[in-house]
Write a protein that holds these residues in place. Sequence first.
Motif, PDB file in Angstrom:
ATOM      1  N   LYS A  20       1.075  -1.190  -0.063  1.00  0.00           N
ATOM      2  CA  LYS A  20       0.258   0.051  -0.054  1.00  0.00           C
ATOM      3  C   LYS A  20       1.084   1.289  -0.522  1.00  0.00           C
ATOM      4  CE  LYS A  20      -3.670  -1.941   2.276  1.00  0.00           C
ATOM      5  NZ  LYS A  20      -4.718  -1.727   3.498  1.00  0.00           N
ATOM      6  N   TYR A  21       2.488   0.871   0.768  1.00  0.00           N
ATOM      7  CA  TYR A  21       3.162   2.480   0.881  1.00  0.00           C
ATOM      8  C   TYR A  21       4.148   2.216   0.008  1.00  0.00           C
ATOM      9  CZ  TYR A  21      -1.300   3.589   3.785  1.00  0.00           C
ATOM     10  OH  TYR A  21      -1.750   3.444   4.309  1.00  0.00           O
ATOM     11  N   ILE A  22       5.013   2.919  -0.484  1.00  0.00           N
ATOM     12  CA  ILE A  22       6.270   3.695  -0.431  1.00  0.00           C
ATOM     13  C   ILE A  22       6.988   4.364   0.331  1.00  0.00           C
ATOM     14  CG2 ILE A  22       6.467   1.884  -2.999  1.00  0.00           C
ATOM     15  CD1 ILE A  22       7.171   4.618  -3.946  1.00  0.00           C
ATOM     16  N   ALA A  23       8.395   4.388   0.773  1.00  0.00           N
ATOM     17  CA  ALA A  23       8.349   5.512   1.976  1.00  0.00           C
ATOM     18  C   ALA A  23      10.122   6.085   1.438  1.00  0.00           C
ATOM     19  CB  ALA A  23       8.216   5.537   3.309  1.00  0.00           C
ATOM     20  N   VAL A  24      10.309   7.239   1.190  1.00  0.00           N
ATOM     21  CA  VAL A  24      11.854   7.785   1.269  1.00  0.00           C
ATOM     22  C   VAL A  24      12.158   7.936   2.672  1.00  0.00           C
ATOM     23  CG1 VAL A  24      11.664   7.248  -1.411  1.00  0.00           C
ATOM     24  CG2 VAL A  24      11.238   9.330   0.016  1.00  0.00           C
ATOM     25  N   VAL A  25      14.056   8.165   3.027  1.00  0.00           N
ATOM     26  CA  VAL A  25      14.176   9.149   3.622  1.00  0.00           C
ATOM     27  C   VAL A  25      15.251  10.276   3.175  1.00  0.00           C
ATOM     28  CG1 VAL A  25      15.523   9.835   6.224  1.00  0.00           C
ATOM     29  CG2 VAL A  25      13.802   7.178   5.660  1.00  0.00           C
ATOM     30  N   VAL A  26      15.141  11.326   3.612  1.00  0.00           N
ATOM     31  CA  VAL A  26      15.357  12.437   2.832  1.00  0.00           C
ATOM     32  C   VAL A  26      16.208  12.972   3.959  1.00  0.00           C
ATOM     33  CG1 VAL A  26      14.834  14.473   1.083  1.00  0.00           C
ATOM     34  CG2 VAL A  26      13.591  12.951   0.913  1.00  0.00           C
ATOM     35  N   VAL A  27      17.413  13.450   3.267  1.00  0.00           N
ATOM     36  CA  VAL A  27      18.043  14.251   3.769  1.00  0.00           C
ATOM     37  C   VAL A  27      18.401  15.598   3.168  1.00  0.00           C
ATOM     38  CG1 VAL A  27      20.844  14.287   4.843  1.00  0.00           C
ATOM     39  CG2 VAL A  27      19.420  12.293   5.159  1.00  0.00           C
ATOM     40  N   ILE A  67      20.643  17.540  -1.131  1.00  0.00           N
ATOM     41  CA  ILE A  67      19.616  16.984  -0.960  1.00  0.00           C
ATOM     42  C   ILE A  67      19.778  15.071  -1.037  1.00  0.00           C
ATOM     43  CG2 ILE A  67      16.893  16.944  -1.477  1.00  0.00           C
ATOM     44  CD1 ILE A  67      16.741  19.231  -2.097  1.00  0.00           C
ATOM     45  N   SER A  68      18.755  14.339  -0.496  1.00  0.00           N
ATOM     46  CA  SER A  68      19.738  12.935  -1.028  1.00  0.00           C
ATOM     47  C   SER A  68      18.282  12.010  -0.424  1.00  0.00           C
ATOM     48  CB  SER A  68      21.056  12.332  -0.905  1.00  0.00           C
ATOM     49  OG  SER A  68      21.348  12.846   0.559  1.00  0.00           O
ATOM     50  N   ILE A  69      18.684  10.974  -0.783  1.00  0.00           N
ATOM     51  CA  ILE A  69      17.444   9.693  -0.107  1.00  0.00           C
ATOM     52  C   ILE A  69      18.618   8.106   0.295  1.00  0.00           C
ATOM     53  CG2 ILE A  69      15.695   7.784  -0.692  1.00  0.00           C
ATOM     54  CD1 ILE A  69      15.403   8.967  -3.354  1.00  0.00           C
ATOM     55  N   VAL A  70      18.478   8.524   1.532  1.00  0.00           N
ATOM     56  CA  VAL A  70      19.357   7.614   2.217  1.00  0.00           C
ATOM     57  C   VAL A  70      18.594   6.398   2.270  1.00  0.00           C
ATOM     58  CG1 VAL A  70      20.717   9.903   3.303  1.00  0.00           C
ATOM     59  CG2 VAL A  70      18.922   8.974   4.550  1.00  0.00           C
ATOM     60  N   ALA A  71      17.204   6.396   3.121  1.00  0.00           N
ATOM     61  CA  ALA A  71      16.903   5.263   2.702  1.00  0.00           C
ATOM     62  C   ALA A  71      15.370   4.961   2.889  1.00  0.00           C
ATOM     63  CB  ALA A  71      16.296   4.794   4.371  1.00  0.00           C
TER      64      ALA A  71
END
Length: 89
Positions: A20-27, A67-71
């Motif tokens: 149902k979901y995707i998620a990203v952690v952004v720094v 800005i970057s995606i770390v996870a």
Amino acid sequence: MNYKESLLNMIDIAIDNKSKYIAVVVVNANSKGRELIINPTDNFDYKKEYYNNAYDDTLKLKACKDISIVAFAHDSDLSQLAYKLRYWL
């Protein structure tokens, strides 16, 4: 496989698993905290295209290298999604 390919592959797996979901952690180097961005199923195809075009192979935003995606992760349960990403938040 590079980081971007891993992210795009994760989205394909989420689609195949009917998550149902995707998620990203952004720094963001200019922010104090990390951001958790969650998208529902209806956005998966759009987000896959967006991530593919907007981010480089190391998951840095092409328009702003601060800005970057770390996870990233996928799940159908929001609490499980948060659990999977807990070390990155």
